[in-house]
Motif scaffolding. Structure first.
Motif, PDB file in Angstrom:
ATOM      1  N   MET A 188       1.032  -1.175   0.407  1.00  0.00           N
ATOM      2  CA  MET A 188       0.386   0.333  -0.051  1.00  0.00           C
ATOM      3  C   MET A 188       1.076   1.112   0.324  1.00  0.00           C
ATOM      4  N   LYS A 189       2.494   1.232   0.726  1.00  0.00           N
ATOM      5  CA  LYS A 189       2.513   2.575   1.351  1.00  0.00           C
ATOM      6  C   LYS A 189       3.127   2.501  -0.871  1.00  0.00           C
ATOM      7  N   ASN A 190       3.740   1.905  -0.679  1.00  0.00           N
ATOM      8  CA  ASN A 190       4.368   1.725  -3.010  1.00  0.00           C
ATOM      9  C   ASN A 190       3.877   2.091  -3.721  1.00  0.00           C
ATOM     10  N   GLU A 191       2.147   2.065  -3.305  1.00  0.00           N
ATOM     11  CA  GLU A 191       1.580   2.253  -4.208  1.00  0.00           C
ATOM     12  C   GLU A 191       0.338   3.788  -3.874  1.00  0.00           C
ATOM     13  N   GLY A 192       1.357   5.173  -2.755  1.00  0.00           N
ATOM     14  CA  GLY A 192       1.262   5.935  -2.223  1.00  0.00           C
ATOM     15  C   GLY A 192      -0.211   5.847  -1.780  1.00  0.00           C
ATOM     16  N   ILE A 193      -0.588   5.204  -1.075  1.00  0.00           N
ATOM     17  CA  ILE A 193      -1.846   4.520  -0.084  1.00  0.00           C
ATOM     18  C   ILE A 193      -1.418   4.769   1.332  1.00  0.00           C
ATOM     19  N   ASP A 194      -2.120   5.036   2.009  1.00  0.00           N
ATOM     20  CA  ASP A 194      -2.253   5.673   3.374  1.00  0.00           C
ATOM     21  C   ASP A 194      -1.863   4.072   3.926  1.00  0.00           C
ATOM     22  N   PRO A 195      -1.289   3.245   4.664  1.00  0.00           N
ATOM     23  CA  PRO A 195      -1.722   2.097   5.154  1.00  0.00           C
ATOM     24  C   PRO A 195      -2.456   1.843   6.560  1.00  0.00           C
ATOM     25  N   ASN A 196      -2.514   3.168   6.800  1.00  0.00           N
ATOM     26  CA  ASN A 196      -3.957   3.427   7.606  1.00  0.00           C
ATOM     27  C   ASN A 196      -5.486   2.632   7.706  1.00  0.00           C
ATOM     28  N   LEU A 197      -5.401   2.719   6.099  1.00  0.00           N
ATOM     29  CA  LEU A 197      -6.116   2.492   5.338  1.00  0.00           C
ATOM     30  C   LEU A 197      -6.702   0.598   5.285  1.00  0.00           C
ATOM     31  N   PHE A 198      -6.313   0.479   5.829  1.00  0.00           N
ATOM     32  CA  PHE A 198      -5.929  -1.652   6.508  1.00  0.00           C
ATOM     33  C   PHE A 198      -6.026  -1.612   7.600  1.00  0.00           C
ATOM     34  N   ARG A 199      -7.202  -2.451   8.496  1.00  0.00           N
ATOM     35  CA  ARG A 199      -7.449  -2.775   9.728  1.00  0.00           C
ATOM     36  C   ARG A 199      -7.977  -3.683   9.396  1.00  0.00           C
ATOM     37  N   ILE A 200      -7.533  -4.227  10.954  1.00  0.00           N
ATOM     38  CA  ILE A 200      -7.916  -5.700  11.762  1.00  0.00           C
ATOM     39  C   ILE A 200      -9.318  -5.336  12.802  1.00  0.00           C
ATOM     40  N   ILE A 201     -10.153  -5.635  12.471  1.00  0.00           N
ATOM     41  CA  ILE A 201     -11.331  -5.046  13.393  1.00  0.00           C
ATOM     42  C   ILE A 201     -11.540  -6.541  13.791  1.00  0.00           C
ATOM     43  N   THR A 202     -12.038  -6.617  14.899  1.00  0.00           N
ATOM     44  CA  THR A 202     -12.215  -7.722  15.752  1.00  0.00           C
ATOM     45  C   THR A 202     -13.786  -7.593  16.687  1.00  0.00           C
ATOM     46  N   HIS A 203     -14.716  -9.277  16.904  1.00  0.00           N
ATOM     47  CA  HIS A 203     -16.083  -8.897  17.585  1.00  0.00           C
ATOM     48  C   HIS A 203     -15.743 -10.316  18.127  1.00  0.00           C
ATOM     49  N   ALA A 204     -16.239 -10.561  18.611  1.00  0.00           N
ATOM     50  CA  ALA A 204     -17.242 -11.875  19.381  1.00  0.00           C
ATOM     51  C   ALA A 204     -17.149 -13.355  18.792  1.00  0.00           C
ATOM     52  N   ASP A 205     -17.352 -12.663  17.818  1.00  0.00           N
ATOM     53  CA  ASP A 205     -18.061 -14.098  17.278  1.00  0.00           C
ATOM     54  C   ASP A 205     -17.145 -14.012  15.733  1.00  0.00           C
ATOM     55  N   ARG A 206     -16.316 -12.907  14.637  1.00  0.00           N
ATOM     56  CA  ARG A 206     -15.723 -12.683  13.918  1.00  0.00           C
ATOM     57  C   ARG A 206     -14.673 -11.947  13.776  1.00  0.00           C
ATOM     58  N   THR A 207     -13.674 -12.388  12.954  1.00  0.00           N
ATOM     59  CA  THR A 207     -12.593 -11.302  12.466  1.00  0.00           C
ATOM     60  C   THR A 207     -13.079 -10.630  11.878  1.00  0.00           C
ATOM     61  N   ILE A 208     -12.783  -9.195  11.102  1.00  0.00           N
ATOM     62  CA  ILE A 208     -12.695  -8.629   9.955  1.00  0.00           C
ATOM     63  C   ILE A 208     -11.553  -8.429   9.421  1.00  0.00           C
ATOM     64  N   ALA A 209     -10.812  -8.303   8.236  1.00  0.00           N
ATOM     65  CA  ALA A 209      -9.700  -8.037   7.559  1.00  0.00           C
ATOM     66  C   ALA A 209     -10.084  -6.710   6.939  1.00  0.00           C
ATOM     67  N   ARG A 210     -10.306  -5.540   6.249  1.00  0.00           N
ATOM     68  CA  ARG A 210     -10.591  -4.264   5.407  1.00  0.00           C
ATOM     69  C   ARG A 210      -9.208  -3.364   4.833  1.00  0.00           C
ATOM     70  N   VAL A 211      -9.834  -3.692   3.432  1.00  0.00           N
ATOM     71  CA  VAL A 211      -8.528  -2.996   2.679  1.00  0.00           C
ATOM     72  C   VAL A 211      -9.591  -1.714   2.265  1.00  0.00           C
ATOM     73  N   GLU A 212      -8.659  -0.508   2.219  1.00  0.00           N
ATOM     74  CA  GLU A 212      -9.621   0.064   0.901  1.00  0.00           C
ATOM     75  C   GLU A 212      -8.816   1.362   0.422  1.00  0.00           C
ATOM     76  N   ILE A 213      -8.982   1.211  -0.867  1.00  0.00           N
ATOM     77  CA  ILE A 213      -8.968   2.282  -2.084  1.00  0.00           C
ATOM     78  C   ILE A 213      -8.926   3.259  -2.400  1.00  0.00           C
ATOM     79  N   PRO A 214      -8.366   4.405  -2.304  1.00  0.00           N
ATOM     80  CA  PRO A 214      -9.361   6.001  -2.736  1.00  0.00           C
ATOM     81  C   PRO A 214      -8.985   5.733  -4.293  1.00  0.00           C
TER      82      PRO A 214
END
Length: 231
Positions: A188-214
């Protein structure tokens, strides 16, 4: 009844034209799923005139999908071995057994076991003129020990621009998932995309990995809380 991937692949162009949200669910990683995901990403990004992101986003999506599927299969493995994955002693014992026993053949078998138990990974693709969001959700939670390690890897990866450099500095204590996280953030950094737009979100019953590309400066991140989803 699930449709064969060959049938789904043939409908990708009309699917992308007609929708801004597409999802696919699987319990194992195979060539058919890889081809479908690549075709979907290629069609979306080409349609949005951002084909330069195809290789990067496919690599990221594949990495997140493999990580999610492995996490699910590992949890089923612990259950089958009669081990409590949340118990530190059982965890250490189970990880050693898992690493020693697991193979490609077992991955296929545990993919079927996950399917039978309703354990899966769901890939979600949301897109609009200003950007694209990919979520990889697995319907099992991540344990605290592994979440802590993931957060540490994400923080450490911020200081690197080269995956080989990261590996050399962390070769003694980096497992596959840690390298995957570093790879995603560095790409992401090498493409000029803020790496903060990659997130891992945890819940009691599931896990979500999210990437955003402006795609443009008008893109508003879901992380900002200003929107709940892409429209």
């Amino acid at each position: 009844m699930a449709k064969p991937f060959q049938e789904l692949e043939s409908k990708i162009p009309e699917l992308v034209k007609a929708n801004s949200k597409i999802s696919v669910r699987s319990s194992r990683m195979n060539r058919q799923l890889e081809q479908y995901v690549l075709g979907l990403i290629t069609e979306i990004l080409t349609d949005r005139q951002n084909a330069r992101f195809i290789e990067m986003l496919y690599t990221i999506t594949k990495e997140l999908t493999i990580n999610g599927i492995k996490a699910n299969q590992k949890r089923v493995f612990f259950e089958d071995e009669g081990l409590d994955i949340t118990n530190p002693e059982d965890y250490e014992k189970g990880i050693k057994e898992y690493s020693k026993k697991f193979s490609e053949k077992m991955a296929e078998e545990y993919g079927r076991r996950c399917l039978a138990r309703g354990v899966y990974v769901q890939l979600k693709f949301h897109y609009c003129p200003d950007g694209m969001l990919v979520e990889v959700l697995n319907n099992t939670p991540v344990i605290k020990t592994e979440e802590t390690r993931m957060r540490e890897k994400m923080k450490k990866s911020m200081g690197y621009n080269d995956i080989a450099e990261f590996y050399m500095d962390n070769m003694d204590n980096t497992e596959g998932a840690g390298l995957g996280i570093a790879l995603i953030m560095i790409l992401m950094k090498n493409e000029g995309i803020d790496p903060n737009l990659f997130r891992i979100i945890t819940h009691a019953d599931r896990t979500i990995a999210r990437v955003e590309i402006p795609f443009s400066e008008n893109y508003v991140s879901i992380r900002s809380g200003e929107i709940a989803e892409l429209h």
